[in-house]
Motif scaffolding. Structure first.
Motif, PDB file in Angstrom:
ATOM      1  N   ARG A   9     -20.288 -61.349 -23.517  1.00  0.00           N
ATOM      2  CA  ARG A   9     -20.716 -60.510 -22.394  1.00  0.00           C
ATOM      3  C   ARG A   9     -21.199 -59.143 -22.868  1.00  0.00           C
ATOM      4  N   LYS A  10     -20.498 -58.577 -23.844  1.00  0.00           N
ATOM      5  CA  LYS A  10     -20.837 -57.234 -24.313  1.00  0.00           C
ATOM      6  C   LYS A  10     -22.075 -57.219 -25.201  1.00  0.00           C
ATOM      7  N   GLU A  68      -8.987 -65.286 -30.465  1.00  0.00           N
ATOM      8  CA  GLU A  68      -9.275 -63.853 -30.460  1.00  0.00           C
ATOM      9  C   GLU A  68      -9.817 -63.454 -31.818  1.00  0.00           C
ATOM     10  N   GLU A  80     -18.886 -53.865 -32.176  1.00  0.00           N
ATOM     11  CA  GLU A  80     -18.136 -54.192 -30.961  1.00  0.00           C
ATOM     12  C   GLU A  80     -16.657 -54.428 -31.268  1.00  0.00           C
ATOM     13  N   GLN A 130     -11.086 -59.038 -29.505  1.00  0.00           N
ATOM     14  CA  GLN A 130     -11.732 -59.574 -28.316  1.00  0.00           C
ATOM     15  C   GLN A 130     -11.855 -61.084 -28.403  1.00  0.00           C
ATOM     16  N   ARG A 131     -11.864 -61.698 -27.242  1.00  0.00           N
ATOM     17  CA  ARG A 131     -12.133 -63.131 -27.174  1.00  0.00           C
ATOM     18  C   ARG A 131     -13.633 -63.351 -27.245  1.00  0.00           C
ATOM     19  N   SER A 133      -6.694 -70.281 -26.610  1.00  0.00           N
ATOM     20  CA  SER A 133      -7.494 -69.048 -26.622  1.00  0.00           C
ATOM     21  C   SER A 133      -7.646 -68.570 -28.063  1.00  0.00           C
ATOM     22  N   LYS A 141     -15.749 -64.916 -25.260  1.00  0.00           N
ATOM     23  CA  LYS A 141     -16.503 -64.635 -24.029  1.00  0.00           C
ATOM     24  C   LYS A 141     -16.659 -63.133 -23.807  1.00  0.00           C
ATOM     25  N   GLN A 142     -15.650 -62.352 -24.178  1.00  0.00           N
ATOM     26  CA  GLN A 142     -15.763 -60.895 -24.062  1.00  0.00           C
ATOM     27  C   GLN A 142     -16.892 -60.388 -24.949  1.00  0.00           C
TER      28      GLN A 142
END
Length: 124
Positions: free
Chosen positions: A50-51, A86, A37, A43-44, A84, A46-47
């Motif tokens: 979700r994926k 990443e 991924e 990506q964070r 945040s 949460k991203q």
């Protein structure tokens, strides 16, 4: 990560072959999915969550920490409100892409034939 500890003990007993070294680095249960991924870019959390929805929150956290500790993933914190974070691949992590492609080729060749082999064995 008990599976990881077990793998480490077995590798020490067996003399530490190269495959054991790979398993120590990538032995986390969801490591391959996370690496695949992150090949799409930073990506964070949460991203990613979700994926890769099959992975529970704590398992994803543990996998990211494991990959970060082994130098495959970079965790970057941005001083925003709220903070945040990443995740991205390091050069070492990006280099794993060729191995993932080879694994994909193997699955395309052999992945669908596995059930046929089982049914052949059952008919004996």
């Amino acid at each position: 990560m008990n599976e990881q500890a077990s793998t480490n003990k077995n590798c020490v007993k067996s003399g530490g072959s190269s495959i054991c070294e790979v398993l120590q680095i990538l032995g986390a249960k969801w490591a391959f999915l996370v690496l695949e991924e992150l090949l799409n870019g930073p990506q964070r959390f949460k991203q990613l969550q979700r994926k890769i929805s099959i992975v529970k929150t704590q398992s994803l956290t543990d996998t990211l920490r494991h990959l970060e500790n082994n130098g495959l993933v970079l965790r970057e914190v941005f001083p925003t409100v709220p903070i945040s974070v990443e995740y991205s691949l390091t050069e070492k992590g990006k280099d794993f892409q060729s191995a993932l492609k080879e694994m994909e080729k193997w699955v395309q060749k052999w992945g669908n034939s596995a059930p046929a082999v089982e049914s052949d064995v059952q008919s004996l």
